[in-house]
Scaffold this motif. Structure first.
Motif, PDB file in Angstrom:
ATOM      1  N   PRO A 118     -14.650   6.187   3.433  1.00  0.00           N
ATOM      2  CA  PRO A 118     -13.940   5.690   4.609  1.00  0.00           C
ATOM      3  C   PRO A 118     -12.746   6.570   4.972  1.00  0.00           C
ATOM      4  O   PRO A 118     -12.124   7.179   4.117  1.00  0.00           O
ATOM      5  N   GLY A 119     -12.460   6.619   6.259  1.00  0.00           N
ATOM      6  CA  GLY A 119     -11.306   7.359   6.730  1.00  0.00           C
ATOM      7  C   GLY A 119     -11.613   8.144   7.983  1.00  0.00           C
ATOM      8  O   GLY A 119     -12.711   8.084   8.532  1.00  0.00           O
ATOM      9  N   VAL A 120     -10.621   8.905   8.409  1.00  0.00           N
ATOM     10  CA  VAL A 120     -10.766   9.774   9.568  1.00  0.00           C
ATOM     11  C   VAL A 120     -11.218  11.140   9.064  1.00  0.00           C
ATOM     12  O   VAL A 120     -10.660  11.685   8.110  1.00  0.00           O
ATOM     13  N   TRP A 121     -12.255  11.690   9.700  1.00  0.00           N
ATOM     14  CA  TRP A 121     -12.808  12.983   9.317  1.00  0.00           C
ATOM     15  C   TRP A 121     -12.951  13.863  10.549  1.00  0.00           C
ATOM     16  O   TRP A 121     -13.289  13.384  11.620  1.00  0.00           O
ATOM     17  N   VAL A 122     -12.723  15.152  10.368  1.00  0.00           N
ATOM     18  CA  VAL A 122     -13.087  16.143  11.366  1.00  0.00           C
ATOM     19  C   VAL A 122     -14.337  16.801  10.818  1.00  0.00           C
ATOM     20  O   VAL A 122     -14.323  17.381   9.727  1.00  0.00           O
ATOM     21  N   VAL A 123     -15.435  16.671  11.545  1.00  0.00           N
ATOM     22  CA  VAL A 123     -16.724  17.204  11.092  1.00  0.00           C
ATOM     23  C   VAL A 123     -17.023  18.478  11.873  1.00  0.00           C
ATOM     24  O   VAL A 123     -17.101  18.455  13.101  1.00  0.00           O
ATOM     25  N   ASN A 124     -17.166  19.577  11.152  1.00  0.00           N
ATOM     26  CA  ASN A 124     -17.535  20.861  11.749  1.00  0.00           C
ATOM     27  C   ASN A 124     -18.969  21.169  11.337  1.00  0.00           C
ATOM     28  O   ASN A 124     -19.274  21.229  10.147  1.00  0.00           O
ATOM     29  N   ILE A 125     -19.830  21.342  12.330  1.00  0.00           N
ATOM     30  CA  ILE A 125     -21.253  21.550  12.072  1.00  0.00           C
ATOM     31  C   ILE A 125     -21.656  22.926  12.580  1.00  0.00           C
ATOM     32  O   ILE A 125     -21.292  23.307  13.693  1.00  0.00           O
ATOM     33  N   GLU A 126     -22.407  23.656  11.755  1.00  0.00           N
ATOM     34  CA  GLU A 126     -23.003  24.934  12.146  1.00  0.00           C
ATOM     35  C   GLU A 126     -24.507  24.807  11.970  1.00  0.00           C
ATOM     36  O   GLU A 126     -24.981  24.488  10.892  1.00  0.00           O
ATOM     37  N   ILE A 127     -25.246  25.072  13.054  1.00  0.00           N
ATOM     38  CA  ILE A 127     -26.692  24.884  13.056  1.00  0.00           C
ATOM     39  C   ILE A 127     -27.383  26.194  13.385  1.00  0.00           C
ATOM     40  O   ILE A 127     -26.991  26.906  14.304  1.00  0.00           O
TER      41      ILE A 127
ATOM     42  N   SER B 268     -17.953  20.428  16.730  1.00  0.00           N
ATOM     43  CA  SER B 268     -16.851  19.828  15.986  1.00  0.00           C
ATOM     44  C   SER B 268     -16.532  18.478  16.603  1.00  0.00           C
ATOM     45  O   SER B 268     -16.493  18.337  17.825  1.00  0.00           O
ATOM     46  N   GLU B 269     -16.327  17.507  15.724  1.00  0.00           N
ATOM     47  CA  GLU B 269     -16.116  16.146  16.198  1.00  0.00           C
ATOM     48  C   GLU B 269     -15.218  15.399  15.226  1.00  0.00           C
ATOM     49  O   GLU B 269     -15.335  15.566  14.013  1.00  0.00           O
ATOM     50  N   ARG B 270     -14.330  14.576  15.755  1.00  0.00           N
ATOM     51  CA  ARG B 270     -13.472  13.728  14.927  1.00  0.00           C
ATOM     52  C   ARG B 270     -14.099  12.340  14.891  1.00  0.00           C
ATOM     53  O   ARG B 270     -14.367  11.758  15.948  1.00  0.00           O
ATOM     54  N   ILE B 271     -14.312  11.823  13.682  1.00  0.00           N
ATOM     55  CA  ILE B 271     -14.957  10.514  13.551  1.00  0.00           C
ATOM     56  C   ILE B 271     -14.138   9.609  12.637  1.00  0.00           C
ATOM     57  O   ILE B 271     -13.328  10.076  11.842  1.00  0.00           O
ATOM     58  N   LEU B 272     -14.392   8.315  12.753  1.00  0.00           N
ATOM     59  CA  LEU B 272     -13.797   7.315  11.876  1.00  0.00           C
ATOM     60  C   LEU B 272     -14.934   6.620  11.139  1.00  0.00           C
ATOM     61  O   LEU B 272     -15.876   6.126  11.767  1.00  0.00           O
ATOM     62  N   VAL B 273     -14.856   6.606   9.815  1.00  0.00           N
ATOM     63  CA  VAL B 273     -15.888   5.979   8.993  1.00  0.00           C
ATOM     64  C   VAL B 273     -15.277   4.767   8.307  1.00  0.00           C
ATOM     65  O   VAL B 273     -14.199   4.845   7.718  1.00  0.00           O
ATOM     66  N   LYS B 274     -15.984   3.644   8.422  1.00  0.00           N
ATOM     67  CA  LYS B 274     -15.557   2.408   7.761  1.00  0.00           C
ATOM     68  C   LYS B 274     -16.799   1.721   7.219  1.00  0.00           C
ATOM     69  O   LYS B 274     -17.808   1.624   7.912  1.00  0.00           O
ATOM     70  N   ASP B 275     -16.729   1.279   5.980  1.00  0.00           N
ATOM     71  CA  ASP B 275     -17.855   0.618   5.330  1.00  0.00           C
ATOM     72  C   ASP B 275     -19.108   1.480   5.324  1.00  0.00           C
ATOM     73  O   ASP B 275     -20.222   0.991   5.514  1.00  0.00           O
ATOM     74  N   GLY B 276     -18.936   2.795   5.140  1.00  0.00           N
ATOM     75  CA  GLY B 276     -20.073   3.715   5.045  1.00  0.00           C
ATOM     76  C   GLY B 276     -20.737   4.074   6.353  1.00  0.00           C
ATOM     77  O   GLY B 276     -21.754   4.752   6.361  1.00  0.00           O
ATOM     78  N   ALA B 277     -20.207   3.609   7.478  1.00  0.00           N
ATOM     79  CA  ALA B 277     -20.827   3.912   8.786  1.00  0.00           C
ATOM     80  C   ALA B 277     -19.763   4.360   9.766  1.00  0.00           C
ATOM     81  O   ALA B 277     -18.591   3.975   9.678  1.00  0.00           O
ATOM     82  N   ARG B 278     -20.204   5.155  10.703  1.00  0.00           N
ATOM     83  CA  ARG B 278     -19.310   5.647  11.738  1.00  0.00           C
ATOM     84  C   ARG B 278     -18.993   4.545  12.732  1.00  0.00           C
ATOM     85  O   ARG B 278     -19.860   3.793  13.150  1.00  0.00           O
ATOM     86  N   LEU B 279     -17.740   4.456  13.109  1.00  0.00           N
ATOM     87  CA  LEU B 279     -17.340   3.476  14.126  1.00  0.00           C
ATOM     88  C   LEU B 279     -17.320   4.117  15.490  1.00  0.00           C
ATOM     89  O   LEU B 279     -17.175   5.275  15.666  1.00  0.00           O
TER      90      LEU B 279
END
Length: 162
Positions: free
Chosen positions: A131-140, A151-162
């Motif tokens: 859980p927490g705030v994450w900055v996710v950087n993806i290279e494909i 790149s995306e900023r996400i919030l995870v709570k209880d194992g899932a993205r909000l």
């Protein structure tokens, strides 16, 4: 029984002053310790070199945006899934990639995971995200001259993205 009034002396004032400044010093030491151990403050290794590469990176971003692809990142039930759709709604063929999860201010908790094709034009990885705030950087890797980056900023709570 009558209580006797006590006189306020210099000793009382000294104790009050020492306690007051002792609390302030203790709080400052604790906060300084948190500041030093939680984030280095380092954004780039060399700001001059980063500034010289800025225009090249902006051209790459504009070129990628001109593709009109729509990325979608999902985090739920111990699984990370990344989907990329082209401008007419078809899934983009991806051969693999990497997702790096970074806390905005606490780099000691940063981690990466490899994304592998899982069918239906998706890349996925089995990994729980704390859980927490994450900055996710993806290279494909999707057949372009340079990797597709998202790149995306996400919030995870209880194992899932909000």
């Amino acid at each position: 029984m009558k209580l006797q009034a006590r006189e306020f002396t210099g000793r009382h004032m000294l104790i009050i002053m020492l306690a007051f400044f002792g609390v302030i010093i203790a709080v400052n030491v604790v906060m300084a310790r948190f500041a030093v151990t939680s984030w280095t403050g380092l954004v780039v290794e060399n700001s001059y070199v980063a500034s010289q590469q800025f225009n090249e990176k902006m051209v790459a971003v504009r070129t990628q945006n001109d593709l009109g692809w729509v990325p979608k990142l999902e985090v739920a039930d111990g699984k990370i899934t990344f989907t990329l759709i082209d401008r007419i709604g078809n899934p983009v063929t991806m051969s693999g990639g990497k997702a790096t999860f970074q806390h905005p201010t606490f780099e000691a908790a940063d981690w990466s995971v490899s994304l592998v094709p899982s069918g239906n034009g998706q890349l996925s990885a089995s990994s729980a995200v704390s859980p927490g705030v994450w900055v996710v950087n993806i290279e494909i890797d999707c057949g372009l001259a340079t990797p597709y980056r998202h790149s995306e900023r996400i919030l995870v709570k209880d194992g899932a993205r909000l």
